[in-house]
Design a protein around this motif. Structure first.
Motif, PDB file in Angstrom:
ATOM      1  N   GLN A 109     -16.223  15.401 -14.673  1.00 45.96           N
ATOM      2  CA  GLN A 109     -15.581  16.512 -13.954  1.00 45.96           C
ATOM      3  C   GLN A 109     -14.235  16.863 -14.580  1.00 45.96           C
ATOM      4  O   GLN A 109     -13.868  18.045 -14.690  1.00 45.96           O
ATOM      5  N   LYS A 110     -13.503  15.868 -15.000  1.00 43.28           N
ATOM      6  CA  LYS A 110     -12.206  16.106 -15.633  1.00 43.28           C
ATOM      7  C   LYS A 110     -12.385  16.835 -16.966  1.00 43.28           C
ATOM      8  O   LYS A 110     -11.654  17.775 -17.283  1.00 43.28           O
ATOM      9  N   ILE A 111     -13.390  16.435 -17.733  1.00 40.67           N
ATOM     10  CA  ILE A 111     -13.664  17.105 -19.015  1.00 40.67           C
ATOM     11  C   ILE A 111     -14.117  18.538 -18.773  1.00 40.67           C
ATOM     12  O   ILE A 111     -13.776  19.455 -19.537  1.00 40.67           O
ATOM     13  N   SER A 112     -14.866  18.764 -17.707  1.00 41.19           N
ATOM     14  CA  SER A 112     -15.322  20.119 -17.369  1.00 41.19           C
ATOM     15  C   SER A 112     -14.137  21.045 -17.134  1.00 41.19           C
ATOM     16  O   SER A 112     -14.175  22.232 -17.498  1.00 41.19           O
ATOM     17  N   GLY A 113     -13.073  20.506 -16.541  1.00 37.75           N
ATOM     18  CA  GLY A 113     -11.860  21.296 -16.346  1.00 37.75           C
ATOM     19  C   GLY A 113     -11.239  21.704 -17.665  1.00 37.75           C
ATOM     20  O   GLY A 113     -10.778  22.843 -17.826  1.00 37.75           O
ATOM     21  N   HIS A 114     -11.250  20.779 -18.640  1.00 38.32           N
ATOM     22  CA  HIS A 114     -10.747  21.108 -19.984  1.00 38.32           C
ATOM     23  C   HIS A 114     -11.631  22.169 -20.634  1.00 38.32           C
ATOM     24  O   HIS A 114     -11.143  23.070 -21.318  1.00 38.32           O
ATOM     25  N   ALA A 115     -12.960  22.008 -20.443  1.00 36.16           N
ATOM     26  CA  ALA A 115     -13.902  22.923 -21.091  1.00 36.16           C
ATOM     27  C   ALA A 115     -13.744  24.344 -20.571  1.00 36.16           C
ATOM     28  O   ALA A 115     -13.891  25.323 -21.325  1.00 36.16           O
ATOM     29  N   THR A 116     -13.426  24.472 -19.305  1.00 39.88           N
ATOM     30  CA  THR A 116     -13.277  25.799 -18.688  1.00 39.88           C
ATOM     31  C   THR A 116     -12.169  26.593 -19.358  1.00 39.88           C
ATOM     32  O   THR A 116     -12.286  27.814 -19.548  1.00 39.88           O
ATOM     33  N   CYS A 117     -11.109  25.901 -19.729  1.00 36.07           N
ATOM     34  CA  CYS A 117      -9.995  26.622 -20.377  1.00 36.07           C
ATOM     35  C   CYS A 117      -9.962  26.386 -21.885  1.00 36.07           C
ATOM     36  O   CYS A 117      -8.946  26.644 -22.547  1.00 36.07           O
ATOM     37  N   SER A 118     -11.078  25.854 -22.434  1.00 35.10           N
ATOM     38  CA  SER A 118     -11.239  25.667 -23.888  1.00 35.10           C
ATOM     39  C   SER A 118     -10.139  24.820 -24.518  1.00 35.10           C
ATOM     40  O   SER A 118      -9.783  25.015 -25.678  1.00 35.10           O
ATOM     41  N   SER A 119      -9.580  23.888 -23.758  1.00 35.09           N
ATOM     42  CA  SER A 119      -8.525  23.030 -24.313  1.00 35.09           C
ATOM     43  C   SER A 119      -9.131  21.788 -24.963  1.00 35.09           C
ATOM     44  O   SER A 119     -10.277  21.431 -24.723  1.00 35.09           O
ATOM     45  N   VAL A 120      -8.330  21.145 -25.797  1.00 33.44           N
ATOM     46  CA  VAL A 120      -8.783  19.953 -26.525  1.00 33.44           C
ATOM     47  C   VAL A 120      -8.775  18.744 -25.582  1.00 33.44           C
ATOM     48  O   VAL A 120      -7.846  18.552 -24.802  1.00 33.44           O
ATOM     49  N   THR A 121      -9.816  17.951 -25.665  1.00 37.69           N
ATOM     50  CA  THR A 121      -9.935  16.742 -24.841  1.00 37.69           C
ATOM     51  C   THR A 121      -9.629  15.512 -25.678  1.00 37.69           C
ATOM     52  O   THR A 121     -10.240  15.308 -26.738  1.00 37.69           O
ATOM     53  N   ASN A 122      -8.678  14.700 -25.208  1.00 37.11           N
ATOM     54  CA  ASN A 122      -8.385  13.430 -25.880  1.00 37.11           C
ATOM     55  C   ASN A 122      -9.378  12.395 -25.357  1.00 37.11           C
ATOM     56  O   ASN A 122      -9.163  11.754 -24.337  1.00 37.11           O
TER      57      ASN A 122
END
Length: 494
Positions: free
Chosen positions: A151-164
């Motif tokens: 779910q946390k990664i999905s939040g990053h994906a929504t705004c196309s940000s880089v995931t560490n």
């Protein structure tokens, strides 16, 4: 005349005696007086250096580490001799200052000496903590924490940000084991989170430190000058206080507990209360077992998860193939994959085996020590010899593994080779009596994590990067962690 006669009688006897008692040691690099080969070692990359030495001196070579003798095993054949044929002889652990102090004088599985106590403490852990029933029992915790990460990664994906991913996977591993072991999650507790992570990182920092006193006892003053003894003492006191607080919380009759979430401390306290062991089971034994859980469970799972995603992003063919298997075999679209679903993914399991082959958690395994004299491959190995098994070199041996440096999971699809300690070409968790007892727990977490990361998202590199930009440098330490964080872009798969 009488002297010559006596000499003629005694001399042959002396020759026979010394010939009979002459030791045949494995070859190895020449060392210096007192320090031996210590000055030649690259502590940060021992597995790589030992691999180079094995090309010169053979798959079994010897070292002089100060006043201690050591051998290094770099082939599956010799590893089998040590870990199976002579497993009992090589079932001890060498005593090192930092490990001994922080493990409550070896009052747990990992660093304790072989004997009746070790057998009993191992039985406690295997039967009551790490057995298949307990692994299944904690599946709901693994599911909850992995789902929260997705779910946390999905939040990053929504705004196309880089995931560490390195940060997230380390946090996942730590949070999961803290809930399983302590019944607590420190990630959202402010000061408590800072305190826990401070202790955790100092623990790993000290476990990889080089203590001169471990090899040259009379020069132990160097460790004191460097402040190492003080750091170990301080950390031990802080961790002891931390563990005692957890135990006190569990003993509190007013403690609020979720009935279905009996954690490891609950289990150990109940065992203590039952007095069902041939030795006096104390709070220190409970604390020592928790040390093992923190060191082994958090470190290895997070490191392997990061290496798996690193290797897949560098190998798009394999990434595509494993994602197709996971997505096509599911039939109906699901929000989350369950542990039962994963049994239908043979290629994913092959990917995990190949990751463990190339990026095993502990490249040199945990060192062993001989309990008595024995012969390995025709060489005399004296008692108290430290044994390093270079699993990293064994698992990349081109004499056994075709294209050994290539990431090629297909090699396992038609092969019965597994990592459970029976096949000495693949021993990421060791083998024999001292094999890691937490294999099932670790693999269950690894499979669930990877399956859902690959099912839920399409992974790409940050803008401007190509796969060759993703490095594979390693941090120094007992476990093989990726040096630089793995940062990727997640795109939600529809």
């Amino acid at each position: 005349m009488l002297f010559l006669l006596v000499l003629l009688i005694i001399l042959p006897l002396l020759i026979i005696f010394f010939h009979k008692h002459k030791t045949h040691n494995p070859p190895g690099p020449k060392g210096l007086p007192i320090i031996g080969n210590l000055h030649q070692l690259d502590i940060c990359n021992l597995h790589l250096q030992f691999s180079q030495f094995s090309k010169i001196y053979g798959p079994l070579f010897s070292l002089k580490l100060g006043f201690r003798k050591a051998i290094v095993v770099s082939s599956a054949e010799i590893a089998k001799q040590v870990l199976k044929n002579n497993d009992l002889i090589f079932s001890n652990r060498p005593i090192f200052y930092g490990q001994r102090k922080l493990s409550y004088n070896g009052s747990e599985i990992g660093f304790s000496q072989y004997g009746e106590f070790w057998r009993e403490i191992r039985k406690i852990c295997v039967v009551h903590i790490l057995g298949s029933k307990r692994v299944s029992y904690y599946s709901s915790i693994r599911k909850f924490e992995v789902k929260k990460m997705i779910q946390k990664i999905s939040g990053h994906a929504t705004c196309s940000s880089v995931t560490n991913l390195s940060e997230l996977l380390t946090s996942l591993s730590t949070t999961t084991i803290c809930r399983i072991a302590f019944g607590k999650n420190y990630e959202n507790q402010g000061n408590e989170r800072s305190r826990f992570h401070g202790l955790f990182y100092e623990l790993h920092a000290l476990l990889k430190e080089f203590f001169v006193s471990d090899y040259i006892p009379f020069m132990g003053w160097i460790d004191k000058l460097r402040g190492l003894h003080g750091r170990v003492d301080t950390l031990f006191k802080e961790f002891d206080k931390f563990y005692q607080e957890i135990i006190d919380e569990h003993l509190d009759p007013n403690r609020q507990q979720i009935a279905e979430e009996e954690d490891i401390v609950d289990v150990l306290l109940q065992l203590k209360k039952n007095h069902s062991f041939p030795f006096h089971f104390t709070f220190d034994h409970i604390k020592a077992v928790l040390v093992d859980m923190l060191i082994a469970a958090t470190d290895t799972t997070s490191a392997t998860s990061v290496w798996a995603m690193t290797t897949l992003i560098k190998n798009p063919r394999v990434m595509k193939k494993v994602q197709e298997e996971i997505r096509n075999n599911m039939g109906v679209k699901k929000d989350f994959l369950e542990e039962d679903d994963i049994q239908n993914f043979p290629y994913l399991k092959a990917v995990i085996k190949e990751v463990l082959r190339l990026h095993l958690p502990a490249p040199l395994l945990v060192p062993r020590e001989s309990r008595e004299k024995c012969i390995i491959s025709g060489y005399d190995i004296p008692p108290k010899t430290i044994v390093y098994v270079n699993a990293w070199a064994i698992q990349r041996d081109h004499n056994f593994w075709k294209n050994s440096e290539e990431f090629y999971p297909e090699r396992f699809l038609e092969s019965s080779i597994n990592f459970t300690g029976q096949d000495f070409e693949l021993i990421p968790f060791g083998a024999g009596r001292r094999i890691c007892p937490g294999i099932s727990m670790g693999v269950a977490s690894l499979e669930l994590t990877l399956a859902n990361l690959l099912y839920s998202f399409d992974w790409t590199l940050p803008h401007g990067l190509v796969k060759e930009d993703i490095d594979t440098e390693v941090l120094p330490g007992i476990s093989q962690h990726k040096k630089n964080p793995l940062c990727l872009v997640a795109n939600i798969h529809i």
